[in-house]
Design a protein around this motif. Structure first.
Motif, PDB file in Angstrom:
ATOM      1  N   UNK A 317      28.551 -77.802 -41.401  1.00 50.73           N
ATOM      2  CA  UNK A 317      28.098 -79.128 -40.708  1.00 50.73           C
ATOM      3  C   UNK A 317      29.594 -78.656 -38.953  1.00 50.73           C
ATOM      4  N   UNK A 318      29.426 -79.997 -38.478  1.00 47.99           N
ATOM      5  CA  UNK A 318      30.482 -79.996 -36.896  1.00 47.99           C
ATOM      6  C   UNK A 318      31.137 -81.417 -37.980  1.00 47.99           C
ATOM      7  N   UNK A 319      32.462 -81.207 -37.014  1.00 48.07           N
ATOM      8  CA  UNK A 319      33.255 -81.846 -37.285  1.00 48.07           C
ATOM      9  C   UNK A 319      33.970 -82.337 -35.733  1.00 48.07           C
ATOM     10  N   UNK A 320      34.164 -84.235 -36.103  1.00 45.78           N
ATOM     11  CA  UNK A 320      34.453 -84.537 -34.728  1.00 45.78           C
ATOM     12  C   UNK A 320      35.795 -85.560 -34.268  1.00 45.78           C
ATOM     13  N   UNK A 321      36.817 -85.532 -33.702  1.00 45.80           N
ATOM     14  CA  UNK A 321      37.501 -86.599 -33.601  1.00 45.80           C
ATOM     15  C   UNK A 321      37.050 -87.548 -33.119  1.00 45.80           C
ATOM     16  N   UNK A 322      37.674 -88.395 -33.988  1.00 49.37           N
ATOM     17  CA  UNK A 322      37.637 -89.972 -34.026  1.00 49.37           C
ATOM     18  C   UNK A 322      38.760 -90.123 -32.651  1.00 49.37           C
ATOM     19  N   UNK A 323      37.697 -91.144 -31.956  1.00 51.01           N
ATOM     20  CA  UNK A 323      38.681 -91.777 -30.872  1.00 51.01           C
ATOM     21  C   UNK A 323      40.020 -92.504 -30.439  1.00 51.01           C
ATOM     22  N   UNK A 324      40.031 -93.167 -32.446  1.00 47.77           N
ATOM     23  CA  UNK A 324      41.495 -93.754 -32.284  1.00 47.77           C
ATOM     24  C   UNK A 324      42.373 -93.151 -32.849  1.00 47.77           C
ATOM     25  N   UNK A 325      42.653 -92.065 -33.234  1.00 49.47           N
ATOM     26  CA  UNK A 325      43.270 -91.747 -34.431  1.00 49.47           C
ATOM     27  C   UNK A 325      44.134 -90.576 -33.376  1.00 49.47           C
ATOM     28  N   UNK A 326      45.791 -90.655 -33.459  1.00 46.78           N
ATOM     29  CA  UNK A 326      46.852 -90.084 -32.661  1.00 46.78           C
ATOM     30  C   UNK A 326      47.010 -89.247 -33.676  1.00 46.78           C
ATOM     31  N   UNK A 327      46.062 -88.592 -34.224  1.00 44.99           N
ATOM     32  CA  UNK A 327      46.871 -87.240 -34.762  1.00 44.99           C
ATOM     33  C   UNK A 327      45.939 -86.066 -34.477  1.00 44.99           C
ATOM     34  N   UNK A 328      46.759 -84.691 -33.512  1.00 42.86           N
ATOM     35  CA  UNK A 328      46.161 -83.492 -33.236  1.00 42.86           C
ATOM     36  C   UNK A 328      45.420 -82.480 -34.347  1.00 42.86           C
ATOM     37  N   UNK A 329      44.158 -82.750 -32.931  1.00 41.35           N
ATOM     38  CA  UNK A 329      42.631 -82.014 -33.564  1.00 41.35           C
ATOM     39  C   UNK A 329      42.827 -81.269 -32.895  1.00 41.35           C
ATOM     40  N   UNK A 330      42.584 -79.746 -33.251  1.00 43.62           N
ATOM     41  CA  UNK A 330      42.941 -78.587 -32.652  1.00 43.62           C
ATOM     42  C   UNK A 330      42.047 -77.571 -33.349  1.00 43.62           C
ATOM     43  N   UNK A 331      41.154 -77.420 -32.604  1.00 39.56           N
ATOM     44  CA  UNK A 331      39.697 -76.409 -33.339  1.00 39.56           C
ATOM     45  C   UNK A 331      39.711 -75.055 -33.688  1.00 39.56           C
ATOM     46  N   UNK A 332      39.608 -74.567 -34.822  1.00 43.08           N
ATOM     47  CA  UNK A 332      40.045 -72.997 -35.110  1.00 43.08           C
ATOM     48  C   UNK A 332      37.805 -72.405 -34.732  1.00 43.08           C
ATOM     49  N   UNK A 333      37.199 -72.820 -35.228  1.00 41.41           N
ATOM     50  CA  UNK A 333      36.206 -72.289 -34.784  1.00 41.41           C
ATOM     51  C   UNK A 333      35.250 -73.325 -34.406  1.00 41.41           C
ATOM     52  N   UNK A 334      34.370 -72.535 -33.063  1.00 44.20           N
ATOM     53  CA  UNK A 334      33.424 -73.911 -32.791  1.00 44.20           C
ATOM     54  C   UNK A 334      32.376 -72.497 -32.262  1.00 44.20           C
ATOM     55  N   UNK A 335      31.096 -73.370 -32.590  1.00 44.16           N
ATOM     56  CA  UNK A 335      30.212 -72.731 -31.883  1.00 44.16           C
ATOM     57  C   UNK A 335      29.736 -72.213 -30.583  1.00 44.16           C
ATOM     58  N   UNK A 336      28.523 -71.738 -30.424  1.00 46.91           N
ATOM     59  CA  UNK A 336      27.882 -72.106 -28.526  1.00 46.91           C
ATOM     60  C   UNK A 336      27.854 -72.444 -28.144  1.00 46.91           C
TER      61      UNK A 336
END
Length: 562
Positions: A317-336
């Motif tokens: 699947x795919x992960x999305x960071x929520x706009x209202x979140x204050x947590x740091x979202x750091x991508x580790x693996x991503x597609x092309x």
């Protein structure tokens, strides 16, 4: 005659004073060090300095660096930076680290010891052995320039292994159905960790478990999700593999809602029944949902990708960071950039030509909230929020059990081990973050390089797919066979055409790459000239000016007047 004699005597006295100062007084001066690197890469971070304060007994570092002519220039430069970093560790440890620099020549006793300790000869040795009295020695078998941002962490990891040789306690909780086995991975986890397997119906996480690996939470009941929620908010560290598909078919609506709320409380979302397809990284156009991520599709400055070359995912699947979140979202693996998120039942049908990169794995750190605001099972509400959580989410479970090929399985295992090892590490090591390396390109140069790389990926995708299909067809029509003595040569028209394609397509790729990267290479050359030439030219100008000035002051010999 007096002037040259007086000049010679003065220089002799200055030289003698200089030698006397170095022989007598330099050893009595304090050890002053100043880091002039742009990113302060030769200065240890506060977290690394804190780790060194925990040393109770001395450590011995044996740095094997072969100075052989065959070693590449980039390795020679990196070897010098590794030595500087090790000396920084030795200096900061205040006598608790003894650094031994060894240049093992071929067939020498030092080379034998390097091989005995498992260092890699490629060619020449370039690794580190750490030893502590009464403990098993630890090694870094080979330093890699690609891992330079993790160099401080790499050395600190070796120190931590010497200080804490006992395996970390890790819990495993799986909601996978009985048919989906991850037994090979579980055996590997038992080798590296003190693994405790929890029942899928567990209503709490034992207090001795500080790090938990969670697989397919869609198949878990609500009470187990509540236990995970409280575990994370209570300071526990979590590595979660979540599949976009309901594999077991036993998921209830309430559990699905709770799981979505659990992710939302951490600041992330993942659409269900949506599968990621990537024609760029997929080896076959008939299986676009199974693809292998190369090094450029990883966050190379995160510990989870340490020593990692590829990762294979399937039906992710795919992960999305929520706009209202204050947590740091750091991508580790991503597609092309050609990947698409489509409905699971549309896999295999015609795909749109335009896509965008999607995040497959991410690290979450920061504030989080509970998905069980009203408590659970009639009990009063538990923990409702946390100032800091530590969670790694991966939008795939097939990577744990189904990657094709032995190399793919080993690579996926390494990703899991890296992430778990980092989460379960002592806090003194976990606080050490990757460092920016010195000598980063100028912003304009970095943007030009990124644009060239993007253009090459876009234009080379079709050529690479055609080359892969050609190689596959060539192998089918010309397989390896076992023959006695000589064997006949097949020179059919179809094989000749395929062989021409095998020769032509790599040439086109090479030409395309040279064409797109030529402006970047010219800019790099101009930048190097701009950086290198002015300083020597300025020094030569200063020396020439001083020479002219002193020449005017030289006394005119009496013979000049006659």
């Amino acid at each position: 005659m007096r002037y040259p004699l007086r000049t010679g005597m003065t220089l002799s006295v200055i030289l003698l004073l200089f030698l006397a100062f170095n022989l007598v007084w330099v050893v009595k001066l304090p050890d002053l060090r100043q880091d002039f690197s742009q990113q302060q890469t030769n200065t240890l971070s506060p977290a690394a300095l804190h780790l060194l304060t925990t040393l109770e007994s001395p450590l011995d570092f044996y740095y094997f660096n072969s100075s052989i002519p065959a070693k590449k220039s980039i390795l020679k430069h990196y070897a010098k930076r590794v030595e500087e970093k090790l000396r920084a560790f030795e200096h900061a440890a205040n006598g608790r680290i003894n650094l031994h620099i060894i240049d093992p020549t071929p067939f020498s006793e030092d080379a034998y010891k390097a091989g005995l300790y498992g260092l890699r000869d490629q060619p020449g040795f370039f690794g580190l052995i750490g030893a502590r009295e009464g403990q098993t020695a630890q090694r870094i078998e080979s330093f890699n320039p690609e891992n330079e941002p993790l160099l401080e962490y790499e050395i600190s990891h070796l120190i931590t292994q010497l200080l804490h040789p006992e395996p970390a306690i890790v819990g495993l909780l799986s909601g996978l159905p009985a048919g989906a086995s991850i037994e090979p991975l579980v055996l590997e986890l038992h080798r590296h960790f003190d693994l405790l397997e929890l029942e899928p119906t567990a209503d709490h996480v034992p207090s001795r478990i500080k790090t938990l690996m969670l697989v397919h939470p869609r198949g878990l009941p609500e009470k187990t999700l509540y236990a995970i929620d409280q575990f994370v908010l209570g300071g526990g560290k979590l590595l979660m593999f979540i599949d976009p598909l309901d594999k077991g078919g036993s998921k209830t609506t309430s559990s699905a809602t709770r799981l979505d709320a659990l992710l939302a409380g951490w600041g992330v979302s993942m659409p269900s029944n949506k599968v990621l397809v990537d024609p760029t990284y997929a080896p076959s156009e008939h299986q676009p949902a199974t693809f292998t991520l190369p090094r450029q599709a990883m966050n190379t400055r995160d510990v989870s990708t340490w020593k990692l070359g590829t990762v294979t995912v399937s039906n992710s699947g795919a992960l999305f960071s929520l706009d209202k979140s204050r947590a740091i979202f750091t991508p580790l693996l991503h597609s092309s950039r050609q990947s698409l998120l489509i409905d699971s039942d549309a896999v295999g049908s015609a795909l749109p030509t335009r896509g965008e990169p999607h995040v497959i794995a991410a690290r979450l750190e920061g504030p989080a909230y509970s998905a069980f605001a009203d408590g659970f099972g009639g009990r009063p509400p538990g923990l409702q929020k946390a100032a800091q959580i530590h969670v790694v989410v991966v939008a795939d479970t097939d990577m744990l059990s189904e990657p094709p090929g032995e190399s793919a399985r080993n690579a996926n295992k390494l990703f899991v081990m890296n992430a778990l090892d980092n989460l379960a590490a002592p806090q003194a090591l976990a606080d050490i973050r990757p460092r920016a390396v010195a000598g980063h390109s100028l912003k304009l140069l970095a943007k030009r390089r990124e644009a060239a790389e993007r253009a090459y990926r876009d234009q080379a995708a079709e050529l690479e797919r055609r080359l892969a299909r050609t190689e596959k067809e060539w192998q089918r029509l010309n397989p390896d066979v076992t023959a006695l003595g000589t064997e006949s040569v097949d020179t059919s028209t179809q094989l000749q055409a395929l062989n021409k394609e095998r020769l032509r397509l790599p040439m086109e790729l090479h030409t395309l790459k040279n064409t797109l990267y030529a402006p970047v290479q010219r800019l790099e050359r101009n930048v190097k000239l701009l950086v290198i030439v002015p300083l020597p030219a300025l020094l030569c100008l200063i020396a020439w000016g001083l020479f002219r000035r002193r020449r005017r002051r030289w006394p005119v010999p009496p013979s000049a007047f006659y």
